[in-house]
Design a protein around this motif. Structure first.
Motif, PDB file in Angstrom:
ATOM      1  N   ARG A 110       0.832  -1.207   0.000  1.00 47.44           N
ATOM      2  CA  ARG A 110       0.000   0.000   0.000  1.00 47.44           C
ATOM      3  C   ARG A 110       0.866   1.256   0.000  1.00 47.44           C
ATOM      4  O   ARG A 110       1.907   1.298   0.644  1.00 47.44           O
ATOM      5  CB  ARG A 110      -0.886   0.034   1.249  1.00 47.44           C
ATOM      6  CG  ARG A 110      -1.987  -0.991   1.314  1.00 47.44           C
ATOM      7  CD  ARG A 110      -2.704  -0.897   2.661  1.00 47.44           C
ATOM      8  NE  ARG A 110      -2.981   0.490   3.038  1.00 47.44           N
ATOM      9  CZ  ARG A 110      -2.683   1.001   4.245  1.00 47.44           C
ATOM     10  NH1 ARG A 110      -2.085   0.266   5.163  1.00 47.44           N
ATOM     11  NH2 ARG A 110      -2.995   2.265   4.508  1.00 47.44           N
ATOM     12  N   THR A 111       0.381   2.270  -0.686  1.00 54.58           N
ATOM     13  CA  THR A 111       1.088   3.557  -0.680  1.00 54.58           C
ATOM     14  C   THR A 111       0.146   4.711  -0.344  1.00 54.58           C
ATOM     15  O   THR A 111       0.460   5.864  -0.618  1.00 54.58           O
ATOM     16  CB  THR A 111       1.737   3.824  -2.054  1.00 54.58           C
ATOM     17  OG1 THR A 111       0.717   3.861  -3.058  1.00 54.58           O
ATOM     18  CG2 THR A 111       2.764   2.760  -2.395  1.00 54.58           C
ATOM     19  N   ASP A 112      -1.002   4.388   0.266  1.00 46.19           N
ATOM     20  CA  ASP A 112      -2.022   5.413   0.503  1.00 46.19           C
ATOM     21  C   ASP A 112      -1.993   5.982   1.925  1.00 46.19           C
ATOM     22  O   ASP A 112      -2.874   6.746   2.311  1.00 46.19           O
ATOM     23  CB  ASP A 112      -3.415   4.859   0.200  1.00 46.19           C
ATOM     24  CG  ASP A 112      -3.752   3.603   1.013  1.00 46.19           C
ATOM     25  OD1 ASP A 112      -2.847   3.080   1.702  1.00 46.19           O
ATOM     26  OD2 ASP A 112      -4.907   3.149   0.948  1.00 46.19           O
ATOM     27  N   ALA A 113      -0.974   5.625   2.723  1.00 47.65           N
ATOM     28  CA  ALA A 113      -0.883   6.118   4.096  1.00 47.65           C
ATOM     29  C   ALA A 113      -0.061   7.407   4.145  1.00 47.65           C
ATOM     30  O   ALA A 113       0.603   7.787   3.177  1.00 47.65           O
ATOM     31  CB  ALA A 113      -0.253   5.063   4.996  1.00 47.65           C
ATOM     32  N   GLY A 114      -0.086   8.082   5.307  1.00 48.01           N
ATOM     33  CA  GLY A 114       0.708   9.295   5.476  1.00 48.01           C
ATOM     34  C   GLY A 114       2.194   9.009   5.475  1.00 48.01           C
ATOM     35  O   GLY A 114       2.999   9.827   5.014  1.00 48.01           O
ATOM     36  N   THR A 115       2.579   7.828   6.011  1.00 46.29           N
ATOM     37  CA  THR A 115       3.978   7.386   5.998  1.00 46.29           C
ATOM     38  C   THR A 115       4.058   6.054   5.277  1.00 46.29           C
ATOM     39  O   THR A 115       3.287   5.133   5.577  1.00 46.29           O
ATOM     40  CB  THR A 115       4.528   7.234   7.420  1.00 46.29           C
ATOM     41  OG1 THR A 115       4.425   8.488   8.103  1.00 46.29           O
ATOM     42  CG2 THR A 115       5.982   6.791   7.400  1.00 46.29           C
ATOM     43  N   VAL A 116       4.973   5.944   4.342  1.00 43.17           N
ATOM     44  CA  VAL A 116       5.118   4.725   3.546  1.00 43.17           C
ATOM     45  C   VAL A 116       6.571   4.257   3.622  1.00 43.17           C
ATOM     46  O   VAL A 116       7.499   5.064   3.499  1.00 43.17           O
ATOM     47  CB  VAL A 116       4.734   4.971   2.070  1.00 43.17           C
ATOM     48  CG1 VAL A 116       4.869   3.681   1.257  1.00 43.17           C
ATOM     49  CG2 VAL A 116       3.320   5.524   1.966  1.00 43.17           C
ATOM     50  N   LEU A 117       6.768   2.968   3.842  1.00 46.87           N
ATOM     51  CA  LEU A 117       8.109   2.374   3.865  1.00 46.87           C
ATOM     52  C   LEU A 117       8.373   1.687   2.534  1.00 46.87           C
ATOM     53  O   LEU A 117       7.540   0.923   2.047  1.00 46.87           O
ATOM     54  CB  LEU A 117       8.225   1.366   5.006  1.00 46.87           C
ATOM     55  CG  LEU A 117       7.967   1.900   6.420  1.00 46.87           C
ATOM     56  CD1 LEU A 117       8.100   0.775   7.442  1.00 46.87           C
ATOM     57  CD2 LEU A 117       8.924   3.036   6.752  1.00 46.87           C
ATOM     58  N   VAL A 118       9.541   1.967   1.969  1.00 46.81           N
ATOM     59  CA  VAL A 118       9.922   1.398   0.673  1.00 46.81           C
ATOM     60  C   VAL A 118      11.244   0.669   0.836  1.00 46.81           C
ATOM     61  O   VAL A 118      12.292   1.295   1.024  1.00 46.81           O
ATOM     62  CB  VAL A 118      10.030   2.489  -0.411  1.00 46.81           C
ATOM     63  CG1 VAL A 118      10.411   1.866  -1.754  1.00 46.81           C
ATOM     64  CG2 VAL A 118       8.722   3.270  -0.530  1.00 46.81           C
ATOM     65  N   ALA A 119      11.196  -0.655   0.781  1.00 43.00           N
ATOM     66  CA  ALA A 119      12.390  -1.474   0.986  1.00 43.00           C
ATOM     67  C   ALA A 119      13.266  -1.493  -0.254  1.00 43.00           C
ATOM     68  O   ALA A 119      12.807  -1.275  -1.378  1.00 43.00           O
ATOM     69  CB  ALA A 119      11.986  -2.898   1.350  1.00 43.00           C
ATOM     70  N   VAL A 120      14.556  -1.744  -0.039  1.00 42.90           N
ATOM     71  CA  VAL A 120      15.500  -1.993  -1.128  1.00 42.90           C
ATOM     72  C   VAL A 120      16.236  -3.297  -0.808  1.00 42.90           C
ATOM     73  O   VAL A 120      16.276  -3.734   0.346  1.00 42.90           O
ATOM     74  CB  VAL A 120      16.488  -0.822  -1.315  1.00 42.90           C
ATOM     75  CG1 VAL A 120      15.759   0.405  -1.839  1.00 42.90           C
ATOM     76  CG2 VAL A 120      17.224  -0.491  -0.035  1.00 42.90           C
ATOM     77  N   PRO A 121      16.810  -3.953  -1.817  1.00 46.81           N
ATOM     78  CA  PRO A 121      17.411  -5.278  -1.582  1.00 46.81           C
ATOM     79  C   PRO A 121      18.633  -5.226  -0.689  1.00 46.81           C
ATOM     80  O   PRO A 121      19.291  -4.193  -0.558  1.00 46.81           O
ATOM     81  CB  PRO A 121      17.759  -5.755  -2.995  1.00 46.81           C
ATOM     82  CG  PRO A 121      17.902  -4.506  -3.790  1.00 46.81           C
ATOM     83  CD  PRO A 121      16.902  -3.547  -3.223  1.00 46.81           C
ATOM     84  N   ASP A 122      18.943  -6.362  -0.114  1.00 43.59           N
ATOM     85  CA  ASP A 122      20.067  -6.464   0.817  1.00 43.59           C
ATOM     86  C   ASP A 122      21.396  -6.140   0.130  1.00 43.59           C
ATOM     87  O   ASP A 122      22.228  -5.426   0.680  1.00 43.59           O
ATOM     88  CB  ASP A 122      20.107  -7.879   1.402  1.00 43.59           C
ATOM     89  CG  ASP A 122      21.273  -8.060   2.350  1.00 43.59           C
ATOM     90  OD1 ASP A 122      21.403  -7.244   3.274  1.00 43.59           O
ATOM     91  OD2 ASP A 122      22.055  -9.002   2.159  1.00 43.59           O
ATOM     92  N   ASP A 123      21.604  -6.655  -1.079  1.00 35.73           N
ATOM     93  CA  ASP A 123      22.879  -6.433  -1.783  1.00 35.73           C
ATOM     94  C   ASP A 123      22.618  -6.478  -3.282  1.00 35.73           C
ATOM     95  O   ASP A 123      22.758  -7.524  -3.924  1.00 35.73           O
ATOM     96  CB  ASP A 123      23.894  -7.500  -1.373  1.00 35.73           C
ATOM     97  CG  ASP A 123      25.284  -7.258  -1.957  1.00 35.73           C
ATOM     98  OD1 ASP A 123      25.416  -6.369  -2.828  1.00 35.73           O
ATOM     99  OD2 ASP A 123      26.231  -7.966  -1.569  1.00 35.73           O
ATOM    100  N   ILE A 124      22.247  -5.335  -3.855  1.00 36.41           N
ATOM    101  CA  ILE A 124      21.891  -5.297  -5.271  1.00 36.41           C
ATOM    102  C   ILE A 124      23.082  -5.621  -6.154  1.00 36.41           C
ATOM    103  O   ILE A 124      22.931  -6.224  -7.238  1.00 36.41           O
ATOM    104  CB  ILE A 124      21.284  -3.916  -5.642  1.00 36.41           C
ATOM    105  CG1 ILE A 124      20.772  -3.906  -7.093  1.00 36.41           C
ATOM    106  CG2 ILE A 124      22.286  -2.806  -5.424  1.00 36.41           C
ATOM    107  CD1 ILE A 124      19.670  -4.887  -7.372  1.00 36.41           C
ATOM    108  N   GLU A 125      24.292  -5.279  -5.723  1.00 36.10           N
ATOM    109  CA  GLU A 125      25.466  -5.522  -6.561  1.00 36.10           C
ATOM    110  C   GLU A 125      25.716  -7.018  -6.736  1.00 36.10           C
ATOM    111  O   GLU A 125      26.009  -7.486  -7.837  1.00 36.10           O
ATOM    112  CB  GLU A 125      26.678  -4.810  -5.971  1.00 36.10           C
ATOM    113  CG  GLU A 125      26.551  -3.292  -6.060  1.00 36.10           C
ATOM    114  CD  GLU A 125      27.426  -2.542  -5.086  1.00 36.10           C
ATOM    115  OE1 GLU A 125      27.781  -1.397  -5.405  1.00 36.10           O
ATOM    116  OE2 GLU A 125      27.742  -3.088  -4.011  1.00 36.10           O
TER     117      GLU A 125
END
Length: 258
Positions: free
Chosen positions: A197-212
């Motif tokens: 969900r992205t409809d809240a006042g605060t949104v958490l957006v994860a990124v991968p542990d080790d993209i490289e």
């Protein structure tokens, strides 16, 4: 012994920077992040070229140029340093002092939003704020770190006298609390991105542990992360939301404006 960061001016020093960056990025022929000749020209014209020597060997360097509006912005084009020894932080604080001496109010730079350690360093340890998502900013890149991926970048803005920055240079990292009703806009589930969900006042957006590492071991998963972060994080910024922190070294904290 590690010396303090200092400006570089000689061809020999610029050649040291070139070799250091080559060791870090291993670019294809003709794909170096910056040439010796351009460093020479930038330095001579009053721009920022600095480095840190350790036992006589260059261990970190940064190159930047003055941006618009004139006299108010330094754009830090490329910085590379040995990891884990505080050299990157020392370079950034030297760069900040250099800018303030010249009446410059802020420093900008770009970084890959998928690289966790860089996001944490920029947001928590420096107090910078990502303000613009830039899809495929550099086009195709063929160095050892970026090959096989699209060059999306985040524009970070470092307001040099902001209270968060003043705390950061005192080595007080900024790690804000997350409200209990925050929504998870993008989650990491068994190494894969899962939309939420992205409809809240605060949104958490994860990124991968080790993209490289993921680019090498599972290019499909790396591509999925790139597109998911572009959609969710880039989409939120385009809607006017702002990134306010990096939570537990895993995810961006995004606040919607009221």
């Amino acid at each position: 012994m590690t010396a303090a960061p200092r400006e570089l001016h000689s061809i020999q020093e610029f050649e040291d920077v070139y070799r250091l960056f080559d060791d870090i990025w291993h670019p294809e022929p003709g794909g170096a992040p910056i040439s010796v000749e351009l460093m020479r020209a930038l330095s001579h014209a009053g721009n920022y070229v600095a480095g840190v020597y350790e036992d006589g060997r260059l261990a970190g360097a940064s190159v930047g140029f003055l941006g618009a509006p004139a006299g108010r912005v330094l754009h830090s084009h490329v910085t590379g340093a040995a990891a884990g020894r505080g050299i990157g932080f020392a370079l950034k604080t030297h760069q900040r002092a250099w800018a303030l001496e010249r009446g410059i109010e802020r420093i900008t730079w770009t970084y890959d939003p998928l690289v966790r350690r860089n996001a944490y360093f920029n947001l928590a340890k420096l107090g910078a704020r990502p303000e613009e998502y830039l899809p495929s900013f550099y086009g195709v890149m063929e160095d050892a770190i970026n090959a096989g991926d699209e060059s999306d970048r985040m524009l970070a803005v470092w307001r040099l006298t902001d209270p968060l920055v003043l705390a950061a240079v005192r080595r007080e990292p900024y790690e804000p609390a997350v409200p209990a009703d925050a929504a998870v806009g993008l989650a990491d589930v068994d190494g894969r991105p899962v939309l939420g969900r992205t409809d809240a006042g605060t949104v958490l957006v994860a990124v991968p542990d080790d993209i490289e590492s993921l680019r090498r071991t599972d290019p499909g998963a790396a591509k999925a992360w790139r597109h998911a972060v572009r959609e969710v994080l880039g989409g939120l910024l385009e809607e006017g939301a702002r990134i306010t922190g990096f939570h537990r070294r895993t995810c961006y904290i995004v606040e919607r404006t009221v």
